[in-house]
Structures are given as structure tokens and as C-alpha cells.
Motif scaffolding. Structure first.
Motif, PDB file in Angstrom:
ATOM      1  N   ASP A   7       0.868  -1.182   0.000  1.00 42.77           N
ATOM      2  CA  ASP A   7       0.000   0.000   0.000  1.00 42.77           C
ATOM      3  C   ASP A   7       0.902   1.228   0.000  1.00 42.77           C
ATOM      4  OD1 ASP A   7      -1.796   2.057   0.520  1.00 42.77           O
ATOM      5  OD2 ASP A   7      -2.981   0.874   1.925  1.00 42.77           O
ATOM      6  N   ASP A  49      -3.252  -3.494  -1.996  1.00 42.26           N
ATOM      7  CA  ASP A  49      -4.089  -2.400  -2.475  1.00 42.26           C
ATOM      8  C   ASP A  49      -4.062  -2.411  -4.004  1.00 42.26           C
ATOM      9  OD1 ASP A  49      -5.646  -0.163  -2.609  1.00 42.26           O
ATOM     10  OD2 ASP A  49      -4.069   1.249  -2.035  1.00 42.26           O
ATOM     11  N   GLU A  51      -4.327   0.409  -5.886  1.00 44.61           N
ATOM     12  CA  GLU A  51      -3.741   1.658  -6.383  1.00 44.61           C
ATOM     13  C   GLU A  51      -2.281   1.722  -5.962  1.00 44.61           C
ATOM     14  OE1 GLU A  51      -5.195   3.786  -8.372  1.00 44.61           O
ATOM     15  OE2 GLU A  51      -7.083   2.654  -8.370  1.00 44.61           O
ATOM     16  N   THR A  76      -8.813  -2.494  -0.611  1.00 41.67           N
ATOM     17  CA  THR A  76      -8.792  -1.277  -1.417  1.00 41.67           C
ATOM     18  C   THR A  76     -10.039  -0.445  -1.163  1.00 41.67           C
ATOM     19  OG1 THR A  76      -8.570  -0.465  -3.698  1.00 41.67           O
ATOM     20  CG2 THR A  76      -9.905  -2.447  -3.351  1.00 41.67           C
ATOM     21  N   ASP A  78     -11.783   0.744  -3.655  1.00 38.46           N
ATOM     22  CA  ASP A  78     -12.617   0.573  -4.840  1.00 38.46           C
ATOM     23  C   ASP A  78     -13.776  -0.372  -4.540  1.00 38.46           C
ATOM     24  OD1 ASP A  78     -13.711   0.327  -7.328  1.00 38.46           O
ATOM     25  OD2 ASP A  78     -11.832  -0.126  -8.360  1.00 38.46           O
TER      26      ASP A  78
END
Length: 243
Positions: A7, A49, A51, A76, A78
Motif C-alpha cells: 500500500d 491495495d 492503487e 482497497t 474501490d
């Protein structure tokens, strides 16, 4: 369990690692997908994660699944259903949305590892020996046949990346990203020059093997074979002098 949290958010990532350690886990945080691909073999499970700064989490997941079945939970922000489906189809074992309750996360990790028995993970080592080559990762020193070999900072960084994964092919992209910080702006020719210099200084043919169109591999078996050959030549020479 030994856990890796991938992350790039310092606040949420460090907070999660802290909470996992409070629950008795050994947890480390990495920022990049490439970090996961280089170090996944050290851990029992992955918290990923989607991203990331160097590649999407899905890309990192797909690349990981080409070489490892280590249990993995996507964590995440999302919430899109398509992202959930893509992650699970790409090889994720579970999918959680931030913010998550750490108790639930660890319960899901235990459920996954019960289905997939926890792998034996070797304790990190600071000294690597291959034949008559001795690499002390903590001290940053290298010895060949008892003699100290002086390496530059970059040469030692290349060596470290290879010896941490003995017998495993490490891609040029992974090396460039780890050493220079970005595989896309680093110059591939520079890596070639440093690898050749490292080979010359170690003077152990076959110890660092080129994987055509991919990268390099630390081959400790070659070092052992070289050591045996050198000892045999020394014995033959001694026998010739005493004959």
C-alpha cells in the motif's frame, strides 16, 4: 503469520501494519507492486491495495500468480463490482473494502490459510555462502576465497537483489526499479555494465547467469562446482611438484 502489506498510502498502510503487529503478526509494508514480486517468497500471506505507483494492483496480482500461489487478500477503496470480479478472477483469495476492521481481516486471512496450508517461510538470513563466495548482507561485504572484494554501491545492490532469491530468475525491470527507483526511466545498459563489472570482480563463471530476454539469476550450484574445480587443480599442482 509473516504478512506483507502492499500500500503506497503512508497513513493507512502504516496504521494497518501497526495493528497487525499488535495482534502478534510479523507485518512489513511495501509501496510498489515490484516490491511484492521481489519479496513475496518471504511471507505467508499478502494484503494488496489496487492503487500502486508503479503498476496497477491487478497487474501485480496477475504477475504474482504466474510464479506463486501465496494467499492474497485485496484491500482497497474501490467498491466497484467489476473490480471485485476482476481481482477474484485474477487470483485474489478474498476482497475487502477500506476501511476494514482488522479483526475481520485477520479472520479472513486465517480462513484462507486453513484452506491453503501455511507455507514454511525461511527466516531472513544476513550471510549467503555459495562455494567460496561469502556475502554478508548486513555488513555489506563480499569475500571470494577468503579475500575481500570491493564493490560499488550499485554493484552490491545488484548482488543483494540476486542472492536474496537464489536460483530464481530476477527480471531486468525488477532490478532497475529496485536499484534506480523506476524501471521506466533507468537505463538498461547501465544495469548491463554493473552486472558485467560484478561478474569480473567475483570471477566465478556461471555464478550470475543471464536469462535471455528476461534478466539474471544467482546460481549457487555453479559456485560450488567452481570451488571443487579450483581445489582439484590445486591438489593436482601439488602432486606434480612432489612427484
Amino acid at each position: 503469520m509473516r504478512l506483507i502489506v502492499v500500500d503506497d498510502n503512508d497513513v493507512t498502510g502504516d496504521a494497518l501494519v501497526h495493528k497487525l503487529r499488535q495482534r502478534g503478526h510479523h507485518a512489513d509494508r511495501k509501496r510498489r507492486g515490484s516490491d511484492l514480486l521481489v519479496t513475496h517468497h518471504r511471507y505467508h500471506a499478502v494484503i494488496l491495495d489496487l492503487e500502486l505507483p508503479d503498476m496497477s494492483g491487478l497487474t501485480a496480482l496477475r504477475k504474482l500468480r504466474e510464479v506463486s500461489s501465496v494467499p492474497l487478500v485485496v484491500l482497497t477503496a474501490d467498491t466497484d463490482e467489476r473490480s471485485v470480479v476482476r481481482a477474484l478472477r485474477s487470483g485474489a483469495d478474498d476482497y475487502l473494502v477500506k476501511p476494514t476492521r482488522v479483526a475481520e481481516l485477520t479472520a479472513r486471512l486465517y480462513a484462507i490459510t486453513r484452506r491453503l496450508p501455511v507455507r514454511a517461510v525461511p527466516e531472513p538470513t544476513t550471510v549467503v555462502v555459495a562455494g567460496d563466495v561469502r556475502v554478508d548482507l548486513a555488513a555489506g561485504t563480499v569475500e571470494v576465497a577468503g579475500r575481500n572484494v570491493q564493490l560499488t554501491r550499485v554493484e552490491f545492490a545488484v548482488l543483494r537483489a540476486l542472492v536474496e532469491q537464489p536460483g530464481t530468475a530476477v527480471s531486468r525491470q525488477q532490478l532497475l526499479d529496485r536499484i534506480w527507483g523506476d524501471a521506466f526511466v533507468a537505463v538498461s545498459h547501465a544495469l548491463y555494465v554493473h552486472v558485467n563489472a560484478l561478474r569480473t570482480k567475483l570471477n566465478r563463471p556461471g555464478l550470475i547467469t543471464t536469462i535471455h530476454s528476461y534478466g539474471y539469476r544467482w546460481n549457487p550450484i555453479a559456485a560450488v562446482a567452481n570451488s571443487i574445480a579450483v581445489e582439484s587443480m590445486a591438489v593436482d599442482a601439488l602432486a606434480g611438484r612432489t612427484a
